[in-house]
Design an enzyme around this catalytic site. Structure first.
Site, PDB file in Angstrom:
ATOM      1  N   GLY A  46       0.791  -1.219   0.000  1.00 52.12           N
ATOM      2  CA  GLY A  46       0.000   0.000   0.000  1.00 52.12           C
ATOM      3  C   GLY A  46       0.824   1.270   0.000  1.00 52.12           C
ATOM      4  O   GLY A  46       0.262   2.369   0.032  1.00 52.12           O
ATOM      5  N   ASP A  47       2.153   1.151  -0.017  1.00 53.30           N
ATOM      6  CA  ASP A  47       3.019   2.337  -0.034  1.00 53.30           C
ATOM      7  C   ASP A  47       4.272   1.994  -0.824  1.00 53.30           C
ATOM      8  O   ASP A  47       4.324   0.969  -1.494  1.00 53.30           O
ATOM      9  CB  ASP A  47       3.320   2.788   1.393  1.00 53.30           C
ATOM     10  N   ASP A  48       5.304   2.858  -0.752  1.00 54.31           N
ATOM     11  CA  ASP A  48       6.495   2.691  -1.579  1.00 54.31           C
ATOM     12  C   ASP A  48       7.046   1.262  -1.496  1.00 54.31           C
ATOM     13  O   ASP A  48       7.133   0.676  -0.416  1.00 54.31           O
ATOM     14  CB  ASP A  48       7.589   3.659  -1.130  1.00 54.31           C
ATOM     15  N   THR A  74       2.045  -0.470  -6.595  1.00 52.16           N
ATOM     16  CA  THR A  74       1.733   0.285  -5.384  1.00 52.16           C
ATOM     17  C   THR A  74       0.980   1.552  -5.774  1.00 52.16           C
ATOM     18  O   THR A  74       1.197   2.088  -6.864  1.00 52.16           O
ATOM     19  CB  THR A  74       3.018   0.686  -4.635  1.00 52.16           C
TER      20      THR A  74
END
Length: 368
Positions: free
Chosen positions: A217-219, A250
């Protein structure tokens, strides 16, 4: 960092572990680690996790050990957050990354260790992150969420041939470490899970990330080195970072540098990277008050598909830990090479926006 076979092998079952997905095995893991630390053999010990679901609270590793997950073995985090231990904030951050004060200890933790291997037959470490994500959404958190795996002040670390999923916060966080290899690793979390970065080398040197698949859900990879005045004072850069044959998706960036980079980030090579269904391909981000330097960054062989923006370099991104940051501490960005890039279904090829009082210099874009 060479992969090692250990002369001594013990199973978690010897210490009372039960892999039925219901029995809490925190004490079994703690007894096993204590026994390994006490009965040190020359080449170290392998802790074998057989097939099954091994429910446990957070626990610490020790030096000269291998945590080996058999096929169909899952180490599963308990969702009882009330039993989670608190530890001090990182000195280069001055506080928890999300909230002032301390932070929850990572699910599997190590501090001051050397010669540690986490590997197996693609067994799984599951952080049961949804309970933490819901607390974040409902704003009921009192302290910063735990990482899935964190090594502090450690060296000679290998993570390979495992599946890491559903981290409460960042997934793999080597901080103040050296000689770290992460390869043949799959990292998974839902696209809408908050702050579930894949791998975040932080004030660490000689880190190799290769042949990994990450969808979070992020980098996917975010290179960091401390936050504003605390990172400047701690003064430990991230350097000698190699990323190759990385694939994933992502809502945010495939590879990010920053925004917390106050100790500096230098000598980074990323090659043969495939990013799809994502926000950014490459994202270098900093802001006034960070200080530090980003230099000698090379990205080669980047393929992006269905991304909002392929390349972004920005000097106005990120928040501050408190009001004590120095507005005159401007970061320096110098020596960025991005070459051999191609993309399809890209909404915007890229943007570069520097800082007036500290212009970004020596940026080379080639064969894009």
């Amino acid at each position: 960092v060479p992969m090692k076979s250990r002369p001594q092998l013990v199973s978690i079952t010897v210490f009372g572990g039960i892999g039925d997905g219901k029995t809490l095995n925190t004490d079994a893991f703690k007894r096993a680690i204590k026994w390994i630390a006490h009965h040190r053999r020359g080449g170290g010990t392998q802790l074998y996790i057989p097939a099954g679901v091994w429910l446990t609270g957070s626990f610490n590793l020790t030096s000269r050990m291998t945590l080996f997950l058999a096929k169909d073995a899952t180490i599963q985090a308990t969702q009882d957050t009330l039993t989670w231990p608190l530890i001090d904030p990182l000195p280069s951050y001055g506080r928890g990354r999300e909230l002032p004060g301390g932070r929850f200890m990572s699910f599997i933790h190590g501090d001051g260790l050397h010669d540690v291997i986490i590997t197996g037959e693609n067994g799984t470490i599951d952080g049961s992150g949804d309970v933490w994500w819901n607390m974040w959404r409902e704003r009921t958190l009192q302290f910063t969420r735990p990482n899935l795996l964190e090594f502090m002040n450690s060296k000679d670390i290998i993570i390979s041939n495992v599946i890491l999923k559903n981290s409460p916060f960042w997934t793999v966080h080597p901080v103040y470490c050296s000689n770290v290899v992460i390869r043949y690793t799959t990292i998974l979390a839902p696209h809408d899970s908050p702050n579930t970065d894949g791998i975040d080398p932080d004030s660490s040197s000689n880190v190799c990330i290769e042949d990994c698949y990450i969808a979070t859900g992020d980098d996917l990879v975010a290179i960091k080195s401390g936050w504003d005045q605390y990172g400047i004072a701690y003064g430990r850069p991230s350097s000698g970072i190699t990323i190759r044959r990385l694939t994933g998706s992502t809502p945010f960036a495939g590879i990010a540098i920053g925004s917390e980079m106050s100790g500096g980030v230098e000598n980074v090579l990323a090659e043969d990277v495939t990013i799809y269904n994502s926000g950014f391909g490459i994202n270098l981000k900093t802001t006034i008050g960070r200080g530090g330097i980003i230099k000698n960054i090379t990205v080669s062989g980047l393929y992006v598909a269905n991304v909002r923006k392929a390349i972004r370099i920005a000097g106005n991104v990120g928040d501050h830990p408190d009001d004590g940051f120095d507005p005159d501490a401007v970061p320096i960005v110098n020596g960025i090479t991005i070459k051999d890039v191609r993309g399809v279904d890209v909404l915007q090829p890229g943007s570069i926006e520097g800082i007036k009082s500290s212009p970004f210099t020596q940026i080379c874009l080639s064969n894009i």
